[in-house]
Design an enzyme around this catalytic site. Structure first.
Site, PDB file in Angstrom:
ATOM      1  N   GLY A  79     -20.224   7.050   5.138  1.00  0.00           N
ATOM      2  CA  GLY A  79     -19.347   7.307   3.904  1.00  0.00           C
ATOM      3  C   GLY A  79     -19.872   6.980   2.690  1.00  0.00           C
ATOM      4  CB  VAL A  80     -22.608   8.594   0.330  1.00  0.00           C
ATOM      5  CG1 VAL A  80     -23.489   7.421   1.578  1.00  0.00           C
ATOM      6  CG2 VAL A  80     -22.563   9.805   0.774  1.00  0.00           C
ATOM      7  N   GLY A  81     -19.047   7.848  -0.750  1.00  0.00           N
ATOM      8  CA  GLY A  81     -18.192   8.141  -1.818  1.00  0.00           C
ATOM      9  C   GLY A  81     -18.292   7.036  -2.470  1.00  0.00           C
TER      10      GLY A  81
ATOM     11  CE  LYS B  43      -4.608   1.273   0.474  1.00  0.00           C
ATOM     12  NZ  LYS B  43      -5.629   0.444  -0.033  1.00  0.00           N
TER      13      LYS B  43
ATOM     14  CB  VAL C 278     -17.068   1.729  -1.268  1.00  0.00           C
ATOM     15  CG1 VAL C 278     -17.472   0.313  -0.822  1.00  0.00           C
ATOM     16  CG2 VAL C 278     -15.500   1.649  -2.175  1.00  0.00           C
TER      17      VAL C 278
END
Ligand code: NAD
Length: 349
Positions: A182-184, A81, A186
């Site tokens: 979190g509504v990005g 990463k 994904v």
């Protein structure tokens, strides 16, 4: 500050590489946890860390998670990463991304990158000008590859349904209430898939406008980011950042299931035990959120098309079932069962 070897999350990582480019101001860290199964694959995160030590901790945790994720997804890839340390204004310049591409190239293929939080497909196109060790590039319809987000969302959606089957005896999502943090890429993708099934949705995002807009579009409710972990629902789906399941947040949960796409949801291994003690079914994150890496790994390896990616993502529910069954049989938590399986696969049992 402690040396990297002394960080609590250092786990015999094969390499932790620090990069700085004076001309562009790039500061980045690339962690290679394991190349046992193949080159270390995992995305790049672009994030502002208040403390540089937090960036190193993030790279250590995320790269180990990628080793586990790739192994459990049956991919011939190790775990790595990268994080780019953003300034407080999240300044991202073409020169910085180019320097980052050269940094990846200098590792000679031991690390393969793709998108993660804060990094776009356009960024990957820019990285590709400097190195071939990159995936998540734009593809034509029907090919494997491109933005991993929608594929991750697809796998999380199938995993949420599997969890519903296990917890409630049915995966009819029209009867279920799902709270999404979190509504990005994904979380937003997941919300859309669940809305098609008629699920009741409660959404939250630190960008409150984003959650509200999506709730309005899909017919759900939006709540403040600070409140989402205590919403009473059937499923909590963490799809923002990691380490959100802590002693305090777990005590406040009002859901029987936690199944979401964020990496490293458990702040510590003990938090998996805490969930289990409360009788909350947990979907180990690196198993449920493997859809995106399956997509970009097949792109990178040149193996298979979009249909192949989807058929491999369709195996995620079975993997979760195996883990939950083993957890039930052994009394161990799903998180510990999954860790053991993954460690065995990467030769670290
Ligand atoms: P994204 O940047 O598109 O979306 C993240 C969203 O979470 C943003 O809208 C952001 O405003 C919001 N957010 C951040 N902190 C929050 C908080 N405390 N409360 C509520 N909302 C918050 O990122 P993404 O690609 O959707 O990734 C989300 C998570 O899933 C990350 O943990 C990422 O590592 C993980 N993940 C992503 C992929 C992928 O393919 N994109 C694959 C595997 C895992």
């Amino acid at each position: 500050m402690a040396a990297v070897w002394d960080f609590p999350d250092f786990d015999a990582h094969e390499g932790v590489h620090m990069f700085h480019d004076r001309a562009s101001g790039l500061s980045a860290v690339i962690g290679i946890h394991s190349t046992h199964l193949g080159p270390a694959a995992g995305g790049t995160r672009f994030w502002h860390y208040a403390d540089k030590g937090d960036a190193i901790t993030d790279v250590l945790r995320l790269s180990r998670g990628m080793s586990y994720k790739n192994a459990m997804a049956g991919l011939p890839m190790g775990g790595g990463k990268a994080v780019i340390l953003a300034d407080a204004n999240n300044t991202k310049t073409p020169d910085m991304i180019a320097a980052f591409g050269r940094a990846i190239d200098s590792l000679g293929g031991r690390y393969i990158t793709a998108e993660d939080v804060g990094i776009s497909t356009d960024d990957m196109v820019a990285v590709r000008k400097e190195t071939k060790f990159v995936s998540g590039l734009p593809v034509a319809g029907g090919e494997a590859g491109g933005d991993p987000g929608p594929y991750t969302a697809m796998g999380v959606y199938l995993g949420v349904k599997a969890a519903a089957r296990r917890a409630f005896g049915s995966d009819d999502m029209s009867a279920r209430h799902v709270a999404i943090q979190g509504v990005g890429s994904v979380g937003g993708g997941l919300a859309r898939l669940l809305a098609k099934d008629g699920a009741r949705l409660t959404l939250a995002d630190v960008s409150a406008g984003r959650a509200k807009a999506m709730a309005d579009e899909l017919g759900g409710a939006a709540v403040a980011a600070a409140d989402i972990l205590a919403v009473e629902a059937d499923v909590l789906s963490p799809c923002a950042l990691g380490a959100i399941l802590t002693a305090d947040s777990i005590a406040a949960l009002r859901v029987p299931v936690v199944a979401g796409g964020a990496n490293n949801q458990l702040a510590t291994p003990d938090d998996g035990d805490r969930l289990h003690a409360r009788g909350i079914l947990f979907a180990p994150d690196y198993v449920i959120n493997a859809g995106g890496i399956i997509n970009v790994a097949l792109e990178y390896l040149g193996q298979g098309d979009r249909a192949e990616v989807e058929s491999r993502i369709a195996l995620i529910p079975q993997r979760l079932e195996t883990i939950w069954a083993e957890s039930e049989a052994s009394g161990d938590t799903p998180a510990r069962v999954a860790d053991r399986m993954a460690q065995k696969l990467i030769g670290r049992a």
